[in-house]
Design a protein around this motif. Structure first.
Motif, PDB file in Angstrom:
ATOM      1  N   LYS A 213      38.453  34.596  21.804  1.00 22.05           N
ATOM      2  CA  LYS A 213      38.996  33.494  22.608  1.00 22.05           C
ATOM      3  C   LYS A 213      38.140  33.388  23.849  1.00 22.05           C
ATOM      4  O   LYS A 213      38.088  34.321  24.663  1.00 22.05           O
ATOM      5  CB  LYS A 213      40.449  33.758  22.990  1.00 22.05           C
ATOM      6  CG  LYS A 213      41.058  32.674  23.898  1.00 22.05           C
ATOM      7  CD  LYS A 213      42.504  33.004  24.244  1.00 22.05           C
ATOM      8  CE  LYS A 213      43.078  31.992  25.209  1.00 22.05           C
ATOM      9  NZ  LYS A 213      43.083  30.621  24.673  1.00 22.05           N
ATOM     10  N   LYS A 214      37.443  32.287  24.002  1.00 18.05           N
ATOM     11  CA  LYS A 214      36.598  32.099  25.177  1.00 18.05           C
ATOM     12  C   LYS A 214      37.433  31.664  26.374  1.00 18.05           C
ATOM     13  O   LYS A 214      38.464  31.012  26.227  1.00 18.05           O
ATOM     14  CB  LYS A 214      35.509  31.060  24.885  1.00 18.05           C
ATOM     15  CG  LYS A 214      34.458  31.544  23.893  1.00 18.05           C
ATOM     16  CD  LYS A 214      33.335  30.523  23.751  1.00 18.05           C
ATOM     17  CE  LYS A 214      32.252  31.033  22.815  1.00 18.05           C
ATOM     18  NZ  LYS A 214      31.148  30.059  22.654  1.00 18.05           N
ATOM     19  N   VAL A 215      36.959  32.036  27.554  1.00 15.94           N
ATOM     20  CA  VAL A 215      37.667  31.681  28.781  1.00 15.94           C
ATOM     21  C   VAL A 215      37.773  30.161  28.912  1.00 15.94           C
ATOM     22  O   VAL A 215      36.834  29.428  28.604  1.00 15.94           O
ATOM     23  CB  VAL A 215      36.956  32.285  30.012  1.00 15.94           C
ATOM     24  CG1 VAL A 215      35.532  31.777  30.159  1.00 15.94           C
ATOM     25  CG2 VAL A 215      37.759  32.036  31.278  1.00 15.94           C
ATOM     26  N   THR A 216      38.950  29.693  29.311  1.00 13.93           N
ATOM     27  CA  THR A 216      39.191  28.269  29.522  1.00 13.93           C
ATOM     28  C   THR A 216      39.800  28.068  30.901  1.00 13.93           C
ATOM     29  O   THR A 216      40.222  29.016  31.563  1.00 13.93           O
ATOM     30  CB  THR A 216      40.152  27.698  28.461  1.00 13.93           C
ATOM     31  OG1 THR A 216      41.418  28.369  28.570  1.00 13.93           O
ATOM     32  CG2 THR A 216      39.597  27.884  27.055  1.00 13.93           C
ATOM     33  N   ALA A 217      39.873  26.847  31.334  1.00 15.26           N
ATOM     34  CA  ALA A 217      40.406  26.528  32.661  1.00 15.26           C
ATOM     35  C   ALA A 217      41.919  26.392  32.615  1.00 15.26           C
ATOM     36  O   ALA A 217      42.497  25.379  33.025  1.00 15.26           O
ATOM     37  CB  ALA A 217      39.766  25.249  33.182  1.00 15.26           C
ATOM     38  N   HIS A 218      42.583  27.411  32.096  1.00 17.12           N
ATOM     39  CA  HIS A 218      44.035  27.435  32.034  1.00 17.12           C
ATOM     40  C   HIS A 218      44.518  28.770  32.592  1.00 17.12           C
ATOM     41  O   HIS A 218      44.083  29.819  32.132  1.00 17.12           O
ATOM     42  CB  HIS A 218      44.554  27.269  30.598  1.00 17.12           C
ATOM     43  CG  HIS A 218      44.298  25.929  30.004  1.00 17.12           C
ATOM     44  ND1 HIS A 218      43.116  25.623  29.357  1.00 17.12           N
ATOM     45  CD2 HIS A 218      45.056  24.811  29.962  1.00 17.12           C
ATOM     46  CE1 HIS A 218      43.164  24.365  28.930  1.00 17.12           C
ATOM     47  NE2 HIS A 218      44.332  23.862  29.282  1.00 17.12           N
ATOM     48  N   GLY A 219      45.399  28.724  33.565  1.00 13.92           N
ATOM     49  CA  GLY A 219      45.965  29.946  34.103  1.00 13.92           C
ATOM     50  C   GLY A 219      45.355  30.342  35.423  1.00 13.92           C
ATOM     51  O   GLY A 219      44.149  30.196  35.648  1.00 13.92           O
ATOM     52  N   ALA A 220      46.182  30.871  36.305  1.00 13.40           N
ATOM     53  CA  ALA A 220      45.746  31.217  37.659  1.00 13.40           C
ATOM     54  C   ALA A 220      44.595  32.207  37.676  1.00 13.40           C
ATOM     55  O   ALA A 220      43.704  32.135  38.525  1.00 13.40           O
ATOM     56  CB  ALA A 220      46.937  31.779  38.438  1.00 13.40           C
ATOM     57  N   PHE A 221      44.567  33.139  36.704  1.00 16.57           N
ATOM     58  CA  PHE A 221      43.607  34.243  36.752  1.00 16.57           C
ATOM     59  C   PHE A 221      42.532  34.161  35.679  1.00 16.57           C
ATOM     60  O   PHE A 221      41.825  35.133  35.424  1.00 16.57           O
ATOM     61  CB  PHE A 221      44.365  35.579  36.664  1.00 16.57           C
ATOM     62  CG  PHE A 221      45.387  35.737  37.741  1.00 16.57           C
ATOM     63  CD1 PHE A 221      45.009  36.112  39.017  1.00 16.57           C
ATOM     64  CD2 PHE A 221      46.718  35.461  37.488  1.00 16.57           C
ATOM     65  CE1 PHE A 221      45.951  36.231  40.028  1.00 16.57           C
ATOM     66  CE2 PHE A 221      47.669  35.584  38.491  1.00 16.57           C
ATOM     67  CZ  PHE A 221      47.293  35.963  39.770  1.00 16.57           C
ATOM     68  N   SER A 222      42.389  32.993  35.048  1.00 19.36           N
ATOM     69  CA  SER A 222      41.446  32.880  33.928  1.00 19.36           C
ATOM     70  C   SER A 222      40.006  33.155  34.343  1.00 19.36           C
ATOM     71  O   SER A 222      39.246  33.767  33.592  1.00 19.36           O
ATOM     72  CB  SER A 222      41.554  31.492  33.285  1.00 19.36           C
ATOM     73  OG  SER A 222      41.299  30.466  34.220  1.00 19.36           O
ATOM     74  N   LYS A 223      39.594  32.714  35.541  1.00 20.29           N
ATOM     75  CA  LYS A 223      38.219  32.940  35.980  1.00 20.29           C
ATOM     76  C   LYS A 223      37.913  34.427  36.101  1.00 20.29           C
ATOM     77  O   LYS A 223      36.777  34.861  35.866  1.00 20.29           O
ATOM     78  CB  LYS A 223      37.970  32.252  37.323  1.00 20.29           C
ATOM     79  CG  LYS A 223      37.916  30.742  37.262  1.00 20.29           C
ATOM     80  CD  LYS A 223      37.586  30.168  38.631  1.00 20.29           C
ATOM     81  CE  LYS A 223      37.483  28.658  38.601  1.00 20.29           C
ATOM     82  NZ  LYS A 223      37.172  28.085  39.938  1.00 20.29           N
TER      83      LYS A 223
END
Length: 350
Positions: A213-223
């Motif tokens: 699962k690649k990082v996406t722009a969803h969720g406070a801590f995803s970055k």
């Protein structure tokens, strides 16, 4: 499908001495930012602790380079039990934690110099270069290169990027982890004798699958948390053993993998629709020292424990009562980098 998971929030490791183990993991692996350091009773986990409530000491710590954290977990009311046999790849449960590195060669030199434990040779994994090792407490780890980074630390490694899990039926396991991680993709699926696997049984065949699962722009801590890699191993030439057979959650070894969950009610519904019922559910916000959130557990088809946590409150600087209040946010956009870096104010230096 709407993403309900950001990434791996942490992997739980049962140890005999949480303080000693955390010191090793922060010095060698860079997990030096504590999110909580908590002494309490694990009342909601009674079904996994022999029908009795047991005390525990748990430390969750992050590596500020990015990736998931470690929850270093120690019984305080009983002596934890070790597995009664030498774990092998393909045994049922979490065999190893995957730690990410910007460069496998540099990480290899760092671990050889610092770890004072077993570090295997550089190898070629299904998705790039890396190597295997064992921490001082007998837990296997896999170091592998990764493309998702938040920052840099003095160590040549980052945080948790995945786990290696032994399964008995690959197709059932893939269906389970795809249900939790969607959207995700199977990036590798092969049957072979794999030279890099640290097995004592020669010429052993495995079916080896990597779900990413690649990082996406969803969720406070995803970055900060980054990519997820779940490596599934099915031993084809022997009967695998269950790593936590006749032992408790919290005993020595990897006790669970925890996913950062954005909407617990929706996840609970998705799992139930696919015949994966929650076995534990805190229902509301549950405090862990200065942090709080709703947590739940579900078992994969082989009984491996998967934790789900919906974060409600996370400390920035506990001494002055400064917190992220995630529960009151109106959207799931990632927090800005400058705000996430504030977590580093709590770093513990040796």
């Amino acid at each position: 499908m709407t993403p309900l998971i950001t990434a791996i929030q942490q992997v739980g490791i049962g140890v005999a001495d949480a303080g000693e183990a955390w010191q090793w993991y922060r010095r060698v692996m860079g997990f030096d930012v504590p999110i909580f350091d908590d002494h309490a009773e694990a009342k909601l986990m009674i079904d996994y602790t022999g029908g009795e409530v047991h005390g525990r000491h748990a430390v969750m710590a992050l590596n500020m380079a990015g990736g998931g954290g470690l929850e270093i977990w120690q019984f305080t009311s009983r002596t934890p039990e070790a597995v009664s046999f030498q774990p092998e790849p393909g045994d049922l449960g979490i065999f190893a934690v995957r730690i990410k590195a910007p460069d496998a060669g540099s990480a290899h030199k760092w671990l050889q110099k610092q770890a004072k434990t077993q570090v295997g040779p550089l190898s070629e994994f299904p998705d790039g270069p890396g190597f295997w090792g064992v921490d001082p407490y007998g837990n296997a780890f896999q170091i592998a290169e990764d493309s998702s980074w938040f920052g840099h630390t003095e160590q040549a490694v980052g945080g948790v990027a995945g786990v290696v899990i032994g399964v008995s039926d690959m197709d059932k396991a893939i269906a389970f982890y795809q249900t939790i991680l969607n959207p995700c993709e199977v990036v590798y699926d092969k049957i072979s004798v794999f030279e890099d696997l640290p097995t004592s049984v020669p010429n052993q065949r495995f079916r080896r699958v990597v779900v990413r699962k690649k990082v996406t722009a969803h969720g406070a801590f995803s970055k900060m948390l980054g990519n997820v890699n779940i490596e599934l191993l099915q031993a084809l030439d022997r009967e695998p053993k269950k790593l936590f057979a006749n032992r408790y959650w919290g005993d020595l070894g990897f006790i669970h993998v925890c996913f950062d969950t954005l909407d617990m009610d929706a996840m609970k519904k998705r799992l139930a629709e696919n015949n994966y019922p929650l076995t534990v559910d805190s229902g509301g916000s549950f405090g862990m020292e200065s942090a709080a959130g709703r947590f739940a557990y579900v078992e994969d088809p082989d009984g491996t424990l998967v934790e789900l946590v919906e974060i409600h409150k996370l400390p920035i600087l506990k001494k002055i009562g400064w917190y992220f209040n995630i529960e009151k946010r109106k959207d799931q956009r990632p927090l800005p980098n400058w705000m996430l870096r504030l977590l580093g104010l709590g770093r513990v230096k040796d």
